[in-house]
Design an enzyme around this catalytic site. Structure first.
Site, PDB file in Angstrom:
ATOM      1  N   CYS A  87      -0.917  -6.449   8.325  1.00 51.05           N
ATOM      2  CA  CYS A  87      -1.590  -5.809   9.268  1.00 51.05           C
ATOM      3  C   CYS A  87      -2.753  -5.476   9.469  1.00 51.05           C
ATOM      4  O   CYS A  87      -3.369  -5.535   8.994  1.00 51.05           O
ATOM      5  CB  CYS A  87      -0.855  -4.395   8.999  1.00 51.05           C
ATOM      6  SG  CYS A  87      -2.014  -2.780   8.504  1.00 51.05           S
ATOM      7  N   GLU A  88      -2.982  -5.353  11.012  1.00 48.27           N
ATOM      8  CA  GLU A  88      -4.769  -6.086  11.387  1.00 48.27           C
ATOM      9  C   GLU A  88      -5.375  -4.593  11.407  1.00 48.27           C
ATOM     10  O   GLU A  88      -6.210  -4.067  12.043  1.00 48.27           O
ATOM     11  CB  GLU A  88      -4.467  -6.296  12.911  1.00 48.27           C
ATOM     12  CG  GLU A  88      -3.902  -4.846  13.986  1.00 48.27           C
ATOM     13  CD  GLU A  88      -4.477  -5.483  15.337  1.00 48.27           C
ATOM     14  OE1 GLU A  88      -4.459  -7.113  15.348  1.00 48.27           O
ATOM     15  OE2 GLU A  88      -3.859  -5.037  16.058  1.00 48.27           O
ATOM     16  N   HIS A  89      -4.816  -2.703  11.176  1.00 41.68           N
ATOM     17  CA  HIS A  89      -5.009  -1.939  10.670  1.00 41.68           C
ATOM     18  C   HIS A  89      -5.573  -1.848   9.021  1.00 41.68           C
ATOM     19  O   HIS A  89      -6.947  -1.572   9.416  1.00 41.68           O
ATOM     20  CB  HIS A  89      -4.361  -0.793  10.944  1.00 41.68           C
ATOM     21  CG  HIS A  89      -3.680  -0.911  13.080  1.00 41.68           C
ATOM     22  ND1 HIS A  89      -2.226  -0.723  12.699  1.00 41.68           N
ATOM     23  CD2 HIS A  89      -4.554  -1.536  14.330  1.00 41.68           C
ATOM     24  CE1 HIS A  89      -3.003  -1.150  14.220  1.00 41.68           C
ATOM     25  NE2 HIS A  89      -3.777  -1.391  15.154  1.00 41.68           N
ATOM     26  N   HIS A  90      -4.633  -2.415   8.812  1.00 45.63           N
ATOM     27  CA  HIS A  90      -5.784  -2.097   6.784  1.00 45.63           C
ATOM     28  C   HIS A  90      -5.495  -3.249   6.101  1.00 45.63           C
ATOM     29  O   HIS A  90      -5.350  -3.199   5.169  1.00 45.63           O
ATOM     30  CB  HIS A  90      -4.010  -1.350   6.008  1.00 45.63           C
ATOM     31  CG  HIS A  90      -4.378  -0.117   7.225  1.00 45.63           C
ATOM     32  ND1 HIS A  90      -2.866   0.356   7.564  1.00 45.63           N
ATOM     33  CD2 HIS A  90      -4.483   0.876   6.996  1.00 45.63           C
ATOM     34  CE1 HIS A  90      -3.030   1.767   8.132  1.00 45.63           C
ATOM     35  NE2 HIS A  90      -3.854   1.860   7.294  1.00 45.63           N
ATOM     36  N   GLN A 128       3.571  -5.354  14.374  1.00 42.50           N
ATOM     37  CA  GLN A 128       4.804  -5.945  14.433  1.00 42.50           C
ATOM     38  C   GLN A 128       5.142  -5.817  15.881  1.00 42.50           C
ATOM     39  O   GLN A 128       5.607  -7.238  16.224  1.00 42.50           O
ATOM     40  CB  GLN A 128       5.644  -4.996  13.554  1.00 42.50           C
ATOM     41  CG  GLN A 128       7.272  -5.764  13.631  1.00 42.50           C
ATOM     42  CD  GLN A 128       7.957  -4.924  12.572  1.00 42.50           C
ATOM     43  OE1 GLN A 128       7.631  -3.702  11.832  1.00 42.50           O
ATOM     44  NE2 GLN A 128       9.269  -5.075  13.156  1.00 42.50           N
ATOM     45  N   HIS A 156       6.066  -1.924   5.735  1.00 42.26           N
ATOM     46  CA  HIS A 156       5.529  -2.309   5.830  1.00 42.26           C
ATOM     47  C   HIS A 156       4.275  -1.668   4.460  1.00 42.26           C
ATOM     48  O   HIS A 156       4.359  -0.573   4.307  1.00 42.26           O
ATOM     49  CB  HIS A 156       4.333  -1.153   7.517  1.00 42.26           C
ATOM     50  CG  HIS A 156       4.054  -2.209   8.558  1.00 42.26           C
ATOM     51  ND1 HIS A 156       3.941  -2.846   8.574  1.00 42.26           N
ATOM     52  CD2 HIS A 156       5.786  -2.776   9.089  1.00 42.26           C
ATOM     53  CE1 HIS A 156       4.727  -3.295  10.425  1.00 42.26           C
ATOM     54  NE2 HIS A 156       5.656  -3.332   9.770  1.00 42.26           N
ATOM     55  N   CYS A 158       1.339  -1.158   4.286  1.00 43.18           N
ATOM     56  CA  CYS A 158       0.432   0.206   4.551  1.00 43.18           C
ATOM     57  C   CYS A 158       0.943   1.421   4.249  1.00 43.18           C
ATOM     58  O   CYS A 158       0.557   2.798   4.469  1.00 43.18           O
ATOM     59  CB  CYS A 158       0.025  -0.265   5.783  1.00 43.18           C
ATOM     60  SG  CYS A 158       0.760   0.304   7.079  1.00 43.18           S
TER      61      CYS A 158
HETATM   62 ZN   LIG Z   1      -1.226  -1.016   8.662  1.00 44.03          ZN
END
Ligand SMILES: [Zn+2]
Length: 195
Positions: A87-90, A128, A156, A158
């Site tokens: 995931c590109e956020h975490h 996703q 996920h 995260c």
């Molecule tokens: Zn994430």
């Protein structure tokens, strides 16, 4: 030796990322000189390069390399394709399964190519939703079938390991083009993948 699997890493990138990982591990309160951690920055740098190798791969080329003229025009489904992404956020993993279907329009594609393009897009920093759409658009634009459908179900890390800590939730995303925009065709596909 008939088969020799080897991995190639960019030395410059490996060195740069390794140095930064050393700082990160230090910043997190660990001792990078501890025996178990001595080679960790380098291993982590290589692991991250492996997990983001999709940036250097061209999914259109992969599909075009295995397209064959064929009059078959019924639904083709490849289901339960294993999927691992970040995931590109975490920068934490999300993983699950992809299900892909298409209805040919004069051309079919080698079946192993569909899991390969899933990997190309999954081995990048992703969300996703975009992953689903990129796979869909790539098949639609390259193969130009009568229709294409993609469903992804993923868990996920995260969400599971931090924040809301929902261990049993999965996220489902889907996209449909062409014939699959018709409710009957879409339902036939969803039934065949057990949804
Ligand atoms: Zn994430």
């Amino acid at each position: 030796m008939p088969y020799n699997k080897f991995e190639e890493y960019n030395m410059q990138v490996t060195d740069d990322v390794k140095t930064r990982y050393k700082h990160i591990i230090n910043d997190l309160g660990e001792d990078t000189q501890r025996e178990g951690l001595l080679k960790t920055p380098e291993r982590a740098a290589k692991a991250m390069q492996f997990l983001t190798q999709g940036y250097d791969q061209d999914p259109v080329e992969i599909l075009k390399g295995a397209m064959f003229k064929e009059s078959y025009n019924e639904m083709v489904i490849v289901k339960d394709i294993e999927l691992y992404s970040l995931c590109e956020h975490h920068i934490l993993p999300f993983f699950g399964k992809a299900h892909i279907a298409y209805i040919p329009n004069g051309h079919i594609v080698g079946l192993s190519k569909l899991p390969r393009i899933v990997d190309v897009f999954a081995r990048r920093l992703q969300v996703q939703e975009r992953l689903t759409e990129q796979i869909l658009d790539c098949i639609n634009d390259t193969l130009q079938p009568q229709g294409v459908a993609v469903v992804i179900e993923a868990a996920h890390m995260c969400m599971m390991m931090r924040g809301v800590q929902k261990q049993n939730s999965t996220t489902t995303t889907s996209g449909f083009r062409g014939q699959f925009e018709k409710i009957e065709t879409r339902n036939e596909f969803l039934k065949l993948i057990g949804k």
